[in-house]
Design a protein around this motif. Structure first.
Motif, PDB file in Angstrom:
ATOM      1  N   SER A  72      -3.759  20.458  15.603  1.00 23.93           N
ATOM      2  CA  SER A  72      -4.520  20.402  16.777  1.00 23.93           C
ATOM      3  C   SER A  72      -5.210  19.088  16.999  1.00 23.93           C
ATOM      4  O   SER A  72      -5.404  18.501  17.982  1.00 23.93           O
ATOM      5  N   VAL A  73      -5.990  18.865  15.969  1.00 25.87           N
ATOM      6  CA  VAL A  73      -6.915  17.606  16.122  1.00 25.87           C
ATOM      7  C   VAL A  73      -5.685  16.382  16.217  1.00 25.87           C
ATOM      8  O   VAL A  73      -6.345  15.617  16.985  1.00 25.87           O
ATOM      9  N   HIS A  74      -4.900  16.645  15.239  1.00 26.25           N
ATOM     10  CA  HIS A  74      -3.839  15.395  15.760  1.00 26.25           C
ATOM     11  C   HIS A  74      -3.137  15.292  16.704  1.00 26.25           C
ATOM     12  O   HIS A  74      -2.752  14.016  17.172  1.00 26.25           O
ATOM     13  N   ILE A  75      -2.877  16.262  17.533  1.00 24.58           N
ATOM     14  CA  ILE A  75      -2.552  16.156  18.855  1.00 24.58           C
ATOM     15  C   ILE A  75      -3.328  15.527  20.012  1.00 24.58           C
ATOM     16  O   ILE A  75      -2.859  14.937  20.782  1.00 24.58           O
ATOM     17  N   VAL A  76      -4.350  15.849  19.678  1.00 27.41           N
ATOM     18  CA  VAL A  76      -5.450  15.499  20.857  1.00 27.41           C
ATOM     19  C   VAL A  76      -5.870  14.027  20.519  1.00 27.41           C
ATOM     20  O   VAL A  76      -5.596  13.236  21.262  1.00 27.41           O
ATOM     21  N   GLY A  77      -5.806  13.544  19.116  1.00 28.15           N
ATOM     22  CA  GLY A  77      -5.864  12.101  18.822  1.00 28.15           C
ATOM     23  C   GLY A  77      -4.754  11.206  19.370  1.00 28.15           C
ATOM     24  O   GLY A  77      -4.674  10.133  19.894  1.00 28.15           O
ATOM     25  N   LEU A  78      -3.466  11.949  19.143  1.00 26.43           N
ATOM     26  CA  LEU A  78      -2.198  11.406  19.726  1.00 26.43           C
ATOM     27  C   LEU A  78      -2.408  11.158  21.224  1.00 26.43           C
ATOM     28  O   LEU A  78      -2.054   9.997  21.684  1.00 26.43           O
TER      29      LEU A  78
END
Lengths: 161, 161
Positions: free
Chosen positions: B26-32
């Protein structure tokens, strides 16, 4: 909800989606591209409303809104395909249900911004302070869409509710 | 080395903890959405797809984009550590890493050019003559293609082994 899922599972579109092995990854990729356009554009607009890069004319950022709408459109279409392709999974998933609540909240906020905030900002004199209501709406937008992102990614890991 | 990485306490925590992996995703998709979103808006602006906002705005948003990148380097490394031996042999993963690396390098180059153009100008909008530079146009096309490829390859990690 289950009646709707039952209906969707009997549509011709459902049968077609299930039959195409390549379609699911293509839909996922489309969904990711859509979210990049949607969040990317809104980050610029909402952060400007919140006061970032104050020397930039606020309404100049609005030129990005067609890209935001394009991203939303891509995700609406790919999202409908997901739902029709695997209706029982989504209907029963608490992550999906919560995500939809936040999509509606973010959407309502966007409509409110368009109807009430935009005319307010257009009428604003250069160098004038951005009204608090506009900032609140921008903050709600960023928080709601971030939550949509987080919940969406958690769907495969959240169970039925 | 990748066996060792997978067996470190941190990697074991990522793979064994109930929440670590989904939360990191989830964090990775926000960063993306932050890094690819902001740079996609900048590239589309450079290519004239949208006529505003001025480039100075993107100079100010560069730090936020880098913060998104940093978020994903950290979350991405943690995700990688839990499946290092598998991922290091995954073609889509390796393609994604190359794309992200090149796209990040291009982002730094474009930012340096924009910053140099803006310094010393009373009216920041004048930096937009930079748009007519073929070099910037080429870099923007490349950047857009690389972020897009990174997203496509990233999504395909789950499908192609």
């Amino acid at each position: 909800m289950m009646t709707l899922a039952q209906f969707l599972s009997e549509t011709a579109l459902h049968t077609w989606i299930v039959g195409q092995a390549w379609l699911w990854p293509v839909l996922e990729i489309t969904h990711f591209i859509g979210l990049t356009l949607l969040i990317g554009g809104l980050l610029v607009v909402d952060l400007r409303v919140l006061g970032v890069s104050a020397s930039t004319p606020l309404l100049a950022t609005y030129r990005l809104l067609p890209l935001v709408l394009l991203g939303f459109g891509l995700n609406l279409i790919s999202g409908v395909f997901f739902s029709v392709g695997d209706p029982f999974r989504y209907a029963a998933n608490i992550g999906f249900q919560a995500k939809m609540v936040f999509v509606l909240l973010a959407g309502a906020n966007a409509v409110y911004h368009h109807i009430s905030i935009t005319p307010l900002l257009i009428g604003l004199e250069e160098g004038a302070r951005t009204p608090a209501v506009a900032k609140i709406s921008a903050a709600v937008s960023l928080l709601a869409w971030s939550t949509v992102l987080l919940l969406g990614r958690l769907i495969p890991y959240l169970g039925t509710g | 080395m990748f066996f060792w990485l997978e067996s470190t306490p941190l990697a074991l925590w990522v793979s064994l903890s109930f929440w670590a992996y989904p939360v990191l995703l989830s964090v990775h998709i926000v960063g993306l959405s932050i890094v690819a979103g902001i740079y996609a808006m900048r590239d589309l602006r450079c290519l004239g797809v949208v006529s505003e906002p001025p480039l100075s705005l993107f100079v100010r948003l560069h730090r936020l984009a880098l913060a998104g990148l940093a978020l994903n380097v950290v979350s991405g490394f943690l995700l990688f550590s839990s499946q290092a031996t598998v991922l290091i042999e995954s073609v889509p993963f390796l393609i994604k890493m190359v794309c992200v690396g090149l796209a990040s390098a291009i982002a730094l180059i474009i930012h340096a050019r924009f910053s140099a153009a803006i310094v010393g100008q009373a009216y920041v909008g004048e930096s937009d003559v930079l748009l007519e530079s073929p070099a910037i146009q080429r870099l923007s096309v490349l950047s857009l293609a690389l972020w897009l490829s990174a997203i496509v390859a990233g999504r395909l990690i789950a499908y192609i082994f």
